[in-house]
Design an enzyme around this catalytic site. Structure first.
Site, mmCIF file in Angstrom:
data_model
loop_
_atom_site.group_PDB
_atom_site.id
_atom_site.type_symbol
_atom_site.label_atom_id
_atom_site.label_comp_id
_atom_site.label_asym_id
_atom_site.label_seq_id
_atom_site.Cartn_x
_atom_site.Cartn_y
_atom_site.Cartn_z
ATOM 1 N N GLU A 96 0.833 -1.193 0.000
ATOM 2 C CA GLU A 96 0.000 0.000 0.000
ATOM 3 C C GLU A 96 0.873 1.250 0.000
ATOM 4 O OE1 GLU A 96 -3.174 2.008 3.186
ATOM 5 O OE2 GLU A 96 -2.266 0.052 3.566
ATOM 6 N N TRP A 97 0.519 2.206 -0.844
ATOM 7 C CA TRP A 97 1.255 3.455 -0.874
ATOM 8 C C TRP A 97 0.804 4.348 0.289
ATOM 9 C CZ3 TRP A 97 5.425 5.521 -2.912
ATOM 10 C CH2 TRP A 97 5.612 6.905 -2.845
ATOM 11 N N ASP A 200 13.326 -3.423 14.097
ATOM 12 C CA ASP A 200 14.356 -2.678 13.356
ATOM 13 C C ASP A 200 13.905 -1.222 13.262
ATOM 14 O OD1 ASP A 200 16.533 -1.957 11.807
ATOM 15 O OD2 ASP A 200 15.814 -2.921 9.970
#
Length: 296
Positions: A96-97, A200
């Site tokens: 998804e952008w 991370d």
């Protein structure tokens, strides 16, 4: 190809890319993969990352599958915004952008609250039921019910210390400091249950969206100690509005006494990953974190 078609037929994406049927715009995407914005025929966009063509090494087996599994697992908590996985293939990942926006104080406070909710969603054990990666390196997710310190030393510090010695990034002085931290690891707290963590979460993996929220990207997701995510957010200059993030977090799930003194221990993992991946440029940072952990 529109977004509905791509969701229904994700394996067709490489064919469309090969035949230039999709507009591609390079975007920032980290140090490991090539990243692009793909604009589809219906005007929707997706974010695509792929292993560099002609790279020195081939894409590791399961590399994108591990990231996709981590994204889905974090997203399933319904807490912090996490991009939807649109297409997961051996050679690329399409997500998804997320339209970027500014890191406002309100967005930071909200992100802190949502990160606390994510952590509280928990995990069955420290580690995960799948293999993992951090950057381009394999990361052991061997599950353990605890205690956390021994698991962290064995699976998050030791492997990257050895890699950093093998590539010449760390010398005997730095190795001695890290080994002392590992020897004393039981003193750095282990009473908390496994949290559902990003794993991370350096500032580059917190994406500020135009919707006024902080989104999590590029995870090395697993069951871990919740202080690890917060400590990593303070690395490399620190996340924007970090004090607001911490304030929001503390509203939902206050941190245990002494958490500030434990920050260097949690940061040491990601710093050792950097010496393992990028060499001696991070030697001083490893030494400083280990020294602070021992004398904090």
């Amino acid at each position: 190809m529109d977004l509905a078609y791509l969701r229904a037929h994700p394996r067709h994406l490489p064919t469309f890319l090969t035949h230039q049927r999709i507009r591609e715009t390079p975007v920032a995407g980290g140090d490991i993969c090539d990243a692009r914005r793909l604009t589809l025929d219906d005007g929707n966009s997706v974010f695509a990352k792929s292993w560099p063509e002609g790279g020195a090494t081939p894409v590791p087996d399961g590399f994108f599958a591990a990231e996709a599994a981590g994204l889905r697992w974090l997203r399933a908590a319904g807490a912090v915004p996490v991009p939807e996985v649109i297409a997961e293939l051996p050679e690329l990942l399409a997500l998804e952008w997320v339209e970027p926006g500014p890191p406002t104080p309100a967005a930071a406070t909200r992100f802190g609250r949502e990160l606390a909710a994510l952590h509280r969603a928990g995990a069955p054990a420290f580690g995960a039921d799948r293999a993992g990666f951090i950057g381009a390196l394999p990361q052991s997710n061997t599950p353990s019910t605890g205690p956390w310190p021994a698991w962290f030393a064995e699976h998050r510090l030791g492997p990257y210390l050895r890699l950093s010695v093998d590539n010449g990034a760390l010398g005997s002085a730095e190795v001695a400091l890290v080994e002392r931290v590992m020897k004393n690891i039981d003193g750095y707290g282990g009473a908390e249950p496994p949290a559902r963590i990003h794993g991370d979460l350096w500032p580059g993996n917190l994406l500020w969206g135009a919707d006024g929220r902080g989104w999590l990207v590029d995870p090395a997701a697993h069951g871990g100690h919740r202080e690890t995510d917060l400590a990593q957010l303070a690395l490399f200059g620190g996340a924007a509005e970090l004090p607001r993030i911490l304030d929001g977090y503390q509203e939902i799930w206050p941190l245990a006494d002494g958490w500030r003194e434990r920050v260097p221990v949690h940061q040491l993992h990601l710093l050792l990953v950097h010496t393992a991946l990028f060499g001696a440029a991070y030697r001083t940072a490893v030494s400083a974190a280990a020294g602070s952990a021992l004398h904090g």
